[in-house]
Write a protein that holds these residues in place. Structure first.
Motif: not given
Lengths: 113, 113
Positions: B97-101
């Motif tokens: 959910p952080q969408g870091y990648e």
């Protein structure tokens, strides 16, 4: 109105020069990402920074997240023609267990041989 | 390993026509996104999905609908195309959910005349 302002919009330099591009906002972000995009392709993630003041290095690229988590910079040392492309920053706003990213309009870099 | 693929690559529509853009990912990612990219505007989030059967609105959802019937596919529909929807559309996926990648597809260039 762009949430994230990138400067400069365009940059044309000679191979071997150093450069810095900036990403600024009046908003605080939970994270900040930098992407490079080549013509006709999707953006490719370069780095994610999550802590205020954080500095990350990726070979000749140095990324910094501002102390207040409102701005970021990307510094390239000894630019090469392969660095040519559109550099995009994206700020993450984490709410309700999900991170929405807001993109800047980009800095178009041209490195001449 | 194809990553994120988008179909079609190019399309020209007349005002009022409808079409569906298909995004497929083979990385078993939960989170998928649709963005549009316009000159001078950066990427803007249209809709996103946090899992199979679940979708939500992004920054610019008007005029678009989405569906996520299967985990690997995310469809973007235009029911009645307008010239303002002329853009390049990118799909992306991430595992957290952080969408870091976020991994982006190659894009679909849509022109509405």
């Amino acid at each position: 109105t762009q949430l994230l302002e990138q400067s400069p919009q365009f940059l044309s330099i000679q191979e071997g020069e150093n450069l810095t591009v900036y990403c600024n906002s009046s908003s605080v972000f939970s994270s900040l990402q930098w992407y490079r995009q080549e013509p006709g392709e999707g953006p490719v993630l370069l780095v994610t920074v999550v802590t205020g003041g954080e500095v990350k290095k990726l070979k000749r690229l140095t990324f910094q997240f501002g102390d207040a988590r409102k701005d970021s910079s990307l510094h390239i040392t000894a630019a090469q023609t392969g660095d040519t492309g559109l550099y995009l920053c994206a700020g993450g706003s984490y709410r309700y267990n999900f991170n929405k990213f807001y993109f800047g309009s980009g800095t178009k870099l041209n490195v001449k041989p | 390993n194809a990553g994120v693929t988008q179909t079609p690559k190019f399309r020209v529509l007349k005002t009022g026509q409808s079409m569906t853009l298909l995004c497929a990912q083979d990385m078993n990612h939960e989170y998928m996104y649709w963005y549009r990219q316009d000159p001078g505007m950066g990427l803007r989030l249209i809709h996103y999905s946090v899992g199979e059967g679940t979708t939500a609105k992004g920054e610019v959802p008007d005029g678009y609908n989405v569906s996520r019937l299967k985990k690997q596919n995310f469809l973007l529909g235009l029911e009645s195309a307008a010239p303002s929807q002329t853009s390049v559309y990118f799909c992306a996926s991430s595992y957290s959910p952080q969408g870091y990648e976020q991994y982006f597809g190659p894009g679909t260039r849509l022109t509405v005349t």
